[in-house]
Design a protein around this motif. Structure first.
Motif, PDB file in Angstrom:
ATOM      1  N   ALA A   1       9.902  -6.050  -2.954  1.00  0.00           N
ATOM      2  CA  ALA A   1      10.800  -6.207  -4.104  1.00  0.00           C
ATOM      3  C   ALA A   1      12.041  -6.975  -3.687  1.00  0.00           C
ATOM      4  CB  ALA A   1      11.182  -4.836  -4.663  1.00  0.00           C
ATOM      5  N   CYS A   2      12.555  -6.657  -2.511  1.00  0.00           N
ATOM      6  CA  CYS A   2      13.734  -7.339  -1.985  1.00  0.00           C
ATOM      7  C   CYS A   2      13.423  -8.796  -1.658  1.00  0.00           C
ATOM      8  CB  CYS A   2      14.232  -6.606  -0.744  1.00  0.00           C
ATOM      9  SG  CYS A   2      15.614  -7.399   0.076  1.00  0.00           S
ATOM     10  N   ILE A   3      12.326  -9.029  -0.951  1.00  0.00           N
ATOM     11  CA  ILE A   3      11.966 -10.390  -0.539  1.00  0.00           C
ATOM     12  C   ILE A   3      11.663 -11.257  -1.755  1.00  0.00           C
ATOM     13  CG2 ILE A   3      10.268 -11.767   0.718  1.00  0.00           C
ATOM     14  CD1 ILE A   3      10.004  -9.453   2.680  1.00  0.00           C
ATOM     15  N   SER A   4      11.062 -10.661  -2.761  1.00  0.00           N
ATOM     16  CA  SER A   4      10.757 -11.409  -3.986  1.00  0.00           C
ATOM     17  C   SER A   4      12.035 -11.990  -4.580  1.00  0.00           C
ATOM     18  CB  SER A   4      10.068 -10.487  -4.998  1.00  0.00           C
ATOM     19  OG  SER A   4       9.911 -11.129  -6.251  1.00  0.00           O
ATOM     20  N   MET A   5      13.052 -11.150  -4.729  1.00  0.00           N
ATOM     21  CA  MET A   5      14.298 -11.632  -5.328  1.00  0.00           C
ATOM     22  C   MET A   5      15.034 -12.591  -4.396  1.00  0.00           C
ATOM     23  SD  MET A   5      15.857  -8.578  -7.696  1.00  0.00           S
ATOM     24  CE  MET A   5      15.932  -7.238  -6.530  1.00  0.00           C
TER      25      MET A   5
ATOM     26  N   LYS B   1       0.816  -1.208   0.000  1.00  0.00           N
ATOM     27  CA  LYS B   1       0.000   0.000   0.000  1.00  0.00           C
ATOM     28  C   LYS B   1       0.856   1.267   0.000  1.00  0.00           C
ATOM     29  CE  LYS B   1      -3.986  -2.010   2.406  1.00  0.00           C
ATOM     30  NZ  LYS B   1      -4.858  -1.915   3.608  1.00  0.00           N
ATOM     31  N   ARG B   2       2.082   1.137   0.432  1.00  0.00           N
ATOM     32  CA  ARG B   2       2.954   2.305   0.521  1.00  0.00           C
ATOM     33  C   ARG B   2       4.342   1.938   0.022  1.00  0.00           C
ATOM     34  NH1 ARG B   2       1.362   0.572   5.487  1.00  0.00           N
ATOM     35  NH2 ARG B   2      -0.129   2.280   5.612  1.00  0.00           N
ATOM     36  N   ILE B   3       5.179   2.950  -0.191  1.00  0.00           N
ATOM     37  CA  ILE B   3       6.469   2.732  -0.845  1.00  0.00           C
ATOM     38  C   ILE B   3       7.398   1.861  -0.008  1.00  0.00           C
ATOM     39  CG2 ILE B   3       7.516   4.848   0.067  1.00  0.00           C
ATOM     40  CD1 ILE B   3       8.059   3.169  -3.408  1.00  0.00           C
ATOM     41  N   GLU B   4       7.375   1.988   1.309  1.00  0.00           N
ATOM     42  CA  GLU B   4       8.270   1.182   2.140  1.00  0.00           C
ATOM     43  C   GLU B   4       7.975  -0.308   1.965  1.00  0.00           C
ATOM     44  OE1 GLU B   4       7.692   5.164   4.267  1.00  0.00           O
ATOM     45  OE2 GLU B   4       6.421   3.685   3.232  1.00  0.00           O
ATOM     46  N   THR B   5       6.675  -0.649   1.970  1.00  0.00           N
ATOM     47  CA  THR B   5       6.288  -2.052   1.807  1.00  0.00           C
ATOM     48  C   THR B   5       6.649  -2.555   0.421  1.00  0.00           C
ATOM     49  OG1 THR B   5       4.420  -1.631   3.284  1.00  0.00           O
ATOM     50  CG2 THR B   5       4.393  -3.689   2.045  1.00  0.00           C
ATOM     51  N   ALA B   6       6.424  -1.718  -0.579  1.00  0.00           N
ATOM     52  CA  ALA B   6       6.750  -2.112  -1.949  1.00  0.00           C
ATOM     53  C   ALA B   6       8.237  -2.410  -2.093  1.00  0.00           C
ATOM     54  CB  ALA B   6       6.325  -1.020  -2.925  1.00  0.00           C
ATOM     55  N   ALA B   7       9.088  -1.577  -1.491  1.00  0.00           N
ATOM     56  CA  ALA B   7      10.534  -1.786  -1.577  1.00  0.00           C
ATOM     57  C   ALA B   7      10.955  -3.062  -0.859  1.00  0.00           C
ATOM     58  CB  ALA B   7      11.270  -0.580  -0.994  1.00  0.00           C
TER      59      ALA B   7
ATOM     60  N   MET C   1      14.305   3.554  -0.772  1.00  0.00           N
ATOM     61  CA  MET C   1      15.343   3.153  -1.723  1.00  0.00           C
ATOM     62  C   MET C   1      16.655   2.849  -0.998  1.00  0.00           C
ATOM     63  SD  MET C   1      13.799   3.101  -4.603  1.00  0.00           S
ATOM     64  CE  MET C   1      12.437   2.512  -3.582  1.00  0.00           C
ATOM     65  N   GLU C   2      16.935   3.622   0.020  1.00  0.00           N
ATOM     66  CA  GLU C   2      18.136   3.392   0.829  1.00  0.00           C
ATOM     67  C   GLU C   2      18.051   2.031   1.517  1.00  0.00           C
ATOM     68  OE1 GLU C   2      18.901   5.901   4.410  1.00  0.00           O
ATOM     69  OE2 GLU C   2      20.487   6.735   3.129  1.00  0.00           O
ATOM     70  N   SER C   3      16.875   1.711   2.052  1.00  0.00           N
ATOM     71  CA  SER C   3      16.672   0.414   2.706  1.00  0.00           C
ATOM     72  C   SER C   3      16.753  -0.721   1.695  1.00  0.00           C
ATOM     73  CB  SER C   3      15.312   0.383   3.410  1.00  0.00           C
ATOM     74  OG  SER C   3      15.271   1.332   4.446  1.00  0.00           O
ATOM     75  N   PHE C   4      16.203  -0.501   0.511  1.00  0.00           N
ATOM     76  CA  PHE C   4      16.247  -1.522  -0.538  1.00  0.00           C
ATOM     77  C   PHE C   4      17.694  -1.867  -0.884  1.00  0.00           C
ATOM     78  CE2 PHE C   4      16.524  -2.516  -5.116  1.00  0.00           C
ATOM     79  CZ  PHE C   4      15.753  -3.670  -5.152  1.00  0.00           C
ATOM     80  N   ILE C   5      18.505  -0.850  -1.092  1.00  0.00           N
ATOM     81  CA  ILE C   5      19.913  -1.076  -1.429  1.00  0.00           C
ATOM     82  C   ILE C   5      20.630  -1.759  -0.266  1.00  0.00           C
ATOM     83  CG2 ILE C   5      22.117   0.041  -1.940  1.00  0.00           C
ATOM     84  CD1 ILE C   5      20.508   2.218  -3.416  1.00  0.00           C
TER      85      ILE C   5
END
Length: 735
Positions: A203-207, A194-200, A291-295
């Motif tokens: 994305a990480c967990i998916s990979m 629902k929000r960008i933090e969850t989406a990021a 994005m910082e957390s994703f990286i």
């Protein structure tokens, strides 16, 4: 009569009957017998076998049989014991391999994959499993013909240790489905984002989750498009916070469309304008943190064995929406700043999609972000650049007004793997991947023809040998494909639950079968430069004649592989092999057979695929002009490298010049290399070659980052010996 004998390591030698005689006499000595006549009679009988090449094990079995037939059965017993002792001695090599893992000795086995830490318990277990699995594959899963070509150093099977698992190589994630519907992995399930933090995070967990089910890398083909909607929902959430805080109805600013998401001071703003900008500032800040957390997660979360971080890539650059631009800007800003204490992030490999009218020319909507991408590359190596304007990367269905146009944009894995063309459905990268690939040693083929004086005969013989290797590699890949088809959906609970196109229709106990037809089978090659030197005396970077022959070789491979694809109705493709662990394996064996040959076997590595040799000094443009024509044939994947001299941090123009050459010469995919040193004690960075002592604090705790194939490695100390030798030989390219 027997002419040749194949030894256990695959080498073929002239048959020598005296070795049979000597082995029998040694066994006789143990029982105090010396009947040379009997030994010679047995050797003579076996010499008459109607075979051109015989395996050493077969000869030894026949010696045992003949001794048992003779009056010297006690000699047969000693001969068997003698063989057992020899086998124990040979087993010593396996023992020493295992002990090098136990004792964490740095060698080409433990350093085979620079992205894996073989010193940790998980890494050690991974290496034990890998070495054991390779033996099982060789003994049980390969055809005799394939074993012959592998042992003889003609063909290499990549990720052979994963062969028994039936796993596939890689995947371009359809992340929009994951974010919209959630997924189940392990013992938990995820709700839609629902929000960008969850989406990021998703994305990480998916990979990370799919990485555990595959032996290659993971990529997101349209990172900007997929995450853009969650920028908007995050902005709306921020406006709703203001509504609750102020008690006002802010529908007008909640539904307002923006040209861009940019932070600005609130000092001179009032009323709704102030609240709108506050919500936008908060949104951009949250996107940046996401994005910082994703990286950070992609550089710290481990998957598979060996403490490996996910071999991850993200493609972006063509979403022109305000939200998509916000995603790109903040992933680039986060990358530029670095992770932790400012270190260069190794993953994800970032890939800028360069396209005229969208993200390349000064008048393009995303040109400002392209400039930022070049600035980031100049400091952090990434993003690489994918040329959507290359003739072979275009799609007739691409439409600038299509909100899902990313489906018709080629995406790549950072290392270079390319999946686009498709005989069994839509031409796309999304929801597809490579099944497996194998590599041909074209250098050996050339060396075997090197002594033929007549040029035409030499080239004709080379192509005849190449033909056979292509057939064997194709058949081996087909055998592996048929083996992979028998896998059940439940073996890949994440991958085959909608991530791989069409997999959602299967029940857990159903085999995947025809679902795999959309994947690709890659036939790669290594050492075009060395092969050309063997055939013509020069490589393609220094000779027009060699370049003409090089293009003839690679285009021939392309056409033959197309014929095989047509015949078997599968997505075979030619791959410019990204050799890491393989880089020195072919060379070592060829040197043993052919000796030390200047510019061919005198180094510890062969040049990757169709690249100009790393040691050949030339301009960037010359390198581009030579390597570019090969990309149209290497549709399984290719890459163009440039080595910059000095510190590129403050010179993003040199990055743009390289991308201009990619555009000019129809290059499909490229990247820029340079050196980056970092003091792990004080954070000082520079590009000085061979830096050992920090000029700022005097520490010798220096970390040097370099690109190994398509990806970065945190320290060149993790590289195998062949890649370290190649790095030492690399020269820079002037403009």
């Amino acid at each position: 009569m027997i002419s040749n004998i194949r030894k256990r390591d695959g080498r073929i030698e002239n048959f020598d009957r005296s070795k049979i005689v000597n082995a029998i006499l040694k066994a006789m000595n143990y029982v105090f017998i010396n009947d040379i006549k009997c030994a010679e009679e047995i050797a003579d009988k076996l010499s008459q076998l109607d075979k051109d090449v015989v395996e050493v094990e077969e000869i030894q079995n026949l010696v045992e049989i003949e001794l048992m037939k003779s009056r010297y059965k006690n000699v047969a017993k000693e001969y068997i014991l003698y063989r057992d002792k020899r086998n124990i001695a040979r087993g010593r090599q396996t023992y020493e391999t295992y002990m090098s893992i136990v004792n964490t000795i740095a060698n080409d086995i433990t350093k085979e994959n620079a992205n894996m830490n073989a010193e940790t318990p998980a890494g050690m277990m991974m290496k034990f499993a890998s070495e054991s699995s390779k033996s099982f594959v060789m003994d049980m899963l390969l055809s005799e013909q394939t074993k012959d070509f592998v042992k003889s150093n003609y063909v290499h099977i990549h990720d052979a240790d994963y062969y028994p698992t039936k796993s596939l190589t890689c995947l371009q994630h359809p992340l929009d489905d994951v974010l919209a519907h959630g997924f189940r992995a392990g013992h938990g399930s995820s709700r839609p984002a629902k929000r960008i933090e969850t989406a990021a995070i998703l994305a990480c967990i998916s990979m990370e989750s799919v990485q555990n089910e595959m032996h290659g890398g993971q990529a997101i083909p349209a990172f900007d498009f997929y995450l853009a909607p969650y920028v908007r929902s995050t902005y709306i959430e921020e406006v709703e916070k203001l509504e609750r805080l102020t008690g006002q109805n802010l529908e007008q600013i909640k539904n307002k469309e923006f040209d861009d998401y940019l932070t600005r001071p609130l000092d001179e703003l009032e009323g709704e304008a102030r609240m709108q900008q506050h919500a936008m500032n908060q949104t951009v800040n949250r996107v940046h943190q996401a994005m910082e957390s994703f990286i950070h997660n992609m550089n710290t979360i481990h998957s598979r064995g060996g403490n490996q971080v996910v071999f991850s890539s993200i493609n972006y650059g063509t979403d022109t929406s305000a939200e998509g631009r916000c995603i790109m800007r903040e992933i680039l800003n986060s990358t530029y700043r670095g992770v932790g204490n400012g270190e260069t992030p190794i993953f994800p490999i970032q890939i800028w999609k360069k396209k005229r009218g969208v993200s390349y020319l000064p008048e393009d909507r995303n040109y400002d972000l392209y400039q930022l991408a070049c600035k980031v590359t100049a400091r952090r190596f990434f993003p690489n650049f994918l040329n959507l304007d290359a003739t072979f990367n275009q799609h007739e269905k691409w439409d600038a007004n299509d909100p899902k146009r990313y489906r018709y944009e080629v995406a790549t894995m950072g290392c270079r793997t390319r999946v686009f063309e498709n005989r069994h459905g839509e031409k796309t990268s999304v929801g597809r991947g490579n099944l497996s690939f194998s590599t041909i040693n074209i250098v050996k083929l050339a060396l075997e023809c090197r002594e033929i004086e007549n040029r035409e005969e030499k080239i004709e013989k080379f192509f005849s040998k190449l033909d056979k290797c292509i057939d064997v590699a194709a058949e081996q890949l087909y055998d592996r494909y048929m083996f992979q088809r028998s896998a059940l959906k439940k073996q890949f609970p994440m991958l085959m639950n909608g991530m791989w196109t069409g997999s959602e229709v299967l029940s857990p106990n159903m085999p995947v079968k025809d679902l795999l037809k959309i994947g690709t089978l890659g036939i790669g090659f290594i050492g075009l430069a060395e092969a050309l030197i063997a055939l013509t005396g020069k490589h393609h970077g220094e000779s027009e004649e060699a370049q003409e022959l090089g293009l003839k070789i690679v285009s021939y491979m392309y056409e033959r592989i197309r014929e095989i694809a047509e015949e078997k109705n599968l997505n075979y493709s030619l791959l410019a092999t990204p050799a890491e662990g393989l880089s020195g394996k072919f060379t070592k064996k060829d040197r043993e057979q052919f000796g030390m040959i200047e510019h061919i076997t005198d180094k510890d590595y062969y040049t990757n695929s169709s690249h100009v040799p790393v040691w050949y000094k030339c301009s960037v443009e010359h390198k581009a002009k030579v390597e570019a024509p090969y990309h149209q044939y290497e549709l399984g994947g290719h890459i163009f490298y440039v080595e910059l001299d000095g510190d590129a941090t403050h010179n993003p123009d040199c990055i743009m010049q390289t991308v201009d050459l990619m555009d000019q010469y129809n290059i499909g995919y490229g990247s820029v290399n340079h050196t980056r040193n970092r003091c792990l004690d004080c954070g000082y960075e520079n590009a000085e070659e061979g830096l050992e002592t920090c000029p700022s604090c005097g520490s010798q705790n220096i970390d040097t980052i370099q690109r190994i194939t398509g990806y970065l490695v945190g320290s060149t100390r993790n590289w195998n010996s062949a890649k370290r030798a190649e790095l030492k030989d690399r020269v820079t390219h002037g403009v």
